[in-house]
Design an enzyme around this catalytic site. Structure first.
Site, PDB file in Angstrom:
ATOM      1  N   LYS A 250      94.707   0.975  32.651  1.00 24.21           N
ATOM      2  CA  LYS A 250      95.864   1.867  32.809  1.00 24.21           C
ATOM      3  C   LYS A 250      96.501   2.134  31.446  1.00 24.21           C
ATOM      4  CE  LYS A 250      97.490   0.234  37.367  1.00 24.21           C
ATOM      5  NZ  LYS A 250      97.397   1.493  38.123  1.00 24.21           N
ATOM      6  N   ARG A 324      92.374  -1.696  47.559  1.00 23.38           N
ATOM      7  CA  ARG A 324      91.633  -1.431  48.794  1.00 23.38           C
ATOM      8  C   ARG A 324      90.421  -2.359  48.929  1.00 23.38           C
ATOM      9  NH1 ARG A 324      90.680   4.736  47.170  1.00 23.38           N
ATOM     10  NH2 ARG A 324      92.675   4.331  46.137  1.00 23.38           N
TER      11      ARG A 324
HETATM   12  N1  BES Z   1      98.525  -0.512  42.082  1.00 25.10           N
HETATM   13  C1  BES Z   1      98.022   0.800  41.927  1.00 25.10           C
HETATM   14  C2  BES Z   1      98.801   1.856  42.663  1.00 25.10           C
HETATM   15  C3  BES Z   1     100.225   2.067  42.279  1.00 25.10           C
HETATM   16  C4  BES Z   1     100.552   2.607  41.044  1.00 25.10           C
HETATM   17  C5  BES Z   1     101.207   1.779  43.183  1.00 25.10           C
HETATM   18  C6  BES Z   1     101.857   2.815  40.737  1.00 25.10           C
HETATM   19  C7  BES Z   1     102.523   2.009  42.867  1.00 25.10           C
HETATM   20  C8  BES Z   1     102.848   2.513  41.636  1.00 25.10           C
HETATM   21  C9  BES Z   1      96.589   0.883  42.439  1.00 25.10           C
HETATM   22  O1  BES Z   1      95.823  -0.265  42.300  1.00 25.10           O
HETATM   23  C10 BES Z   1      95.951   1.987  41.653  1.00 25.10           C
HETATM   24  O2  BES Z   1      95.881   1.879  40.466  1.00 25.10           O
HETATM   25  N2  BES Z   1      95.517   3.044  42.343  1.00 25.10           N
HETATM   26  C11 BES Z   1      94.961   4.167  41.714  1.00 25.10           C
HETATM   27  C12 BES Z   1      93.818   4.650  42.553  1.00 25.10           C
HETATM   28  C13 BES Z   1      92.946   5.673  41.876  1.00 25.10           C
HETATM   29  C14 BES Z   1      92.156   5.025  40.749  1.00 25.10           C
HETATM   30  C15 BES Z   1      92.006   6.245  42.900  1.00 25.10           C
HETATM   31  C16 BES Z   1      96.022   5.251  41.573  1.00 25.10           C
HETATM   32  O3  BES Z   1      96.837   5.407  42.478  1.00 25.10           O
HETATM   33  O4  BES Z   1      96.035   5.909  40.538  1.00 25.10           O
HETATM   34 ZN    ZN Z   2      94.863  -0.414  40.401  1.00 23.75          ZN
END
Ligand code: BES
Ligand code: ZN
Ligand code: ZN
Length: 474
Positions: A250, A324
């Site tokens: 990230k 997930r």
């Molecule tokens: N933990 C994050 C989602 C998240 C980000 C929740 C910010 C609340 C605030 C999750 O693990 C994630 O990174 N999801 C990705 C999925 C994508 C790679 C398909 C997302 O939401 O960008």
């Molecule tokens: Zn994530």
């Protein structure tokens, strides 16, 4: 110091119902004419009127003096335009009122909800602050069952918020297990935990894959409580103690808040406490998939294909879609005993925030009656959810060329829906399944709490279960 220790602080903001200390009355004025028949002297009425009776931004409060200049009471004016239950505005008061003991003088109030609102608004996370902090306003608890329930709700939320607010450096998978274990001990529940390489031996390959790059081993925490004959409720929480994104790392701005990526786990523990402390007639099971999504030479990679508990193979399109994966193994386990209701809570996607913002978590369920009951229960206690669809038409976006499915959809559309669809693939037998894509965080202070952690949907689901809206499965 374990984070749970701070929940004892409830006594800082609530006083027992039988407290002999004199308490200052709080009156809630519902309409402009209220003042005429108010239990105040003529001088007090004109003082209150002179302060103005219009609320803006939720609530306006007026401190009413005695003839010799002490505090006689507090008149609260509510914003006429605001929607929802008036009791929720009480959450503003702990930070507005001078130190002292107060009681709710309005007979028409829902005292349980008003007390809960007070306690939610009064919460502070002080674990890393030196000193005692300033004194605070305390509310005298109402009598009877409302007080016990309000306390159980508040203890649950405070515990969950403490866990979410605690930085990842002090709260890894082990500490999350410690918190679950302390809760289990408090309520005489059973707890087992499958840790590290044992996850492979016991067939939780995706929890292992996500967590294996951290020096703090991943685990599946399994808590059970209640009478075996009662309705079986299984709560599944995402316990990613820190989400770097993995090799699909990230950016700094997106990683900053990722200590809260275990908010789903904190929320199921909060809800579990409410259920166990009030002794609901349920058979409760809590499953927490705890792991840290870290970066190291042994991290799982984009393009890897993982086996799963259910046997389906999953191609990794993005290591940042890790929640997930760990949930899928936990849901598959929960599903094996076909509970009457299974619900998952997870900070699963940024897309949920794009769709509905931080205050309104999406709810997914194929059961229309259950979804309606949850939405109504949530609104009635100021813990709202909004239903989004398990849209069958998007199932094919999870197709993979090499494996049974991919952990991400092809396009950038409907990210929260496709994540929910991914989870549903691992729930095959349970008839009533609900999933909540929570944010777990309040970006700015509001009536029901300061900026920071929130156990979204815990109070909504407790209200649902308390009302016994969950039918038994045949
Ligand atoms: N933990 C994050 C989602 C998240 C980000 C929740 C910010 C609340 C605030 C999750 O693990 C994630 O990174 N999801 C990705 C999925 C994508 C790679 C398909 C997302 O939401 O960008
Ligand atoms: Zn994530
Ligand atoms: Zn995550």
């Amino acid at each position: 110091m374990p984070p749970t220790e701070k929940t004892a602080g409830l006594a800082r903001v609530l006083a027992p119902a039988d407290s002999k200390e004199p308490a200052i009355p709080i009156w809630l004025a519902r309409e402009p004419g209220w003042l005429r028949s108010a239990p105040l002297s003529a001088a007090q009425k004109s003082w209150a009127e002179a302060q103005g009776t219009r609320a803006s931004g939720g609530l306006r409060h007026v401190l009413v003096p005695t003839p010799d200049g002490r505090l006689a009471g507090v008149v609260v004016w509510l914003d006429e335009e605001r929607s929802g239950r008036p009791e929720l505005a009480i959450g503003h008061l702990p930070r507005l009122l001078p130190t002292g003991l107060y009681h709710l003088a309005d007979e028409a109030l829902d005292r349980e909800l008003a007390t809960v609102a007070w306690g939610l608004g009064a919460y502070r996370f002080r674990r890393y602050k030196s000193g005692e902090g300033e004194g605070s306003a305390r509310l005298r608890l109402p009598t009877g069952v409302a007080a016990a329930r309000a306390q159980a709700i508040l203890e649950g939320v405070w515990l969950g918020r403490d866990l979410i607010n605690t930085p990842a450096g002090d709260l890894g998978p082990q500490e999350l297990e410690d918190a679950a274990r302390a809760l289990a001990e408090r309520h005489a529940a059973q707890l087992t935990s499958i840790v590290g390489d044992d996850l492979l031996a016991r067939n939780f390959p995706m929890i292992h894959a996500v967590g294996r790059a951290s020096i703090r081993p991943p685990r599946l925490i399994d808590l059970s409580w209640g009478s075996p004959g009662a309705k079986r409720i299984t709560l599944v929480g995402k316990g990613i103690c820190f989400d770097t994104g993995g090799l699909d790392i990230k950016p700094a701005s997106a990683m900053l808040l990722m200590k809260k990526d275990m908010a789903g786990a904190a929320t199921v523990l909060a809800l579990g406490h409410m259920i166990m402390a009030t002794g609901l007639n349920l058979r409760l099971r809590i499953l927490v998939a705890a792991a840290e999504n870290s970066i190291a030479g042994n991290a799982f990679r984009p393009g890897d294909v993982l086996p799963s508990r259910l046997g389906r193979t999953v191609e990794i399109g993005n290591t940042d879609a890790e929640g997930r994966l760990v949930l899928a193994d936990a849901l598959a386990l929960g599903d094996e005993e076909r509970p009457d209701l299974m619900a998952s809570f997870a900070t699963l996607t940024g897309a949920a925030r794009v769709a509905l913002g931080p205050d309104l978590p999406p709810l997914y369920s194929d059961d229309d009656a259950l979804a309606a009951d949850i939405a109504e229960a949530g609104l009635s206690v100021g813990d709202p959810v909004w239903r989004l669809p398990f849209w069958d038409g998007y199932e094919s976006t999870l197709d993979s060329a090499v494996a049974d499915l991919s952990n991400v959809s092809e396009g950038a559309f409907a990210g929260s829906v496709t994540a929910a669809l991914f989870l549903r693939r691992f729930v095959r037998q349970t008839r009533r399944f609900a999933h909540f894509d929570i944010f777990g965080w309040r970006p700015a202070p509001r009536a029901l709490g300061p900026k920071g952690a929130e156990t979204q949907v815990a109070r909504a689901m407790f209200e649902l279960l308390r009302r016994d809206c969950v039918g038994q499965q045949k």
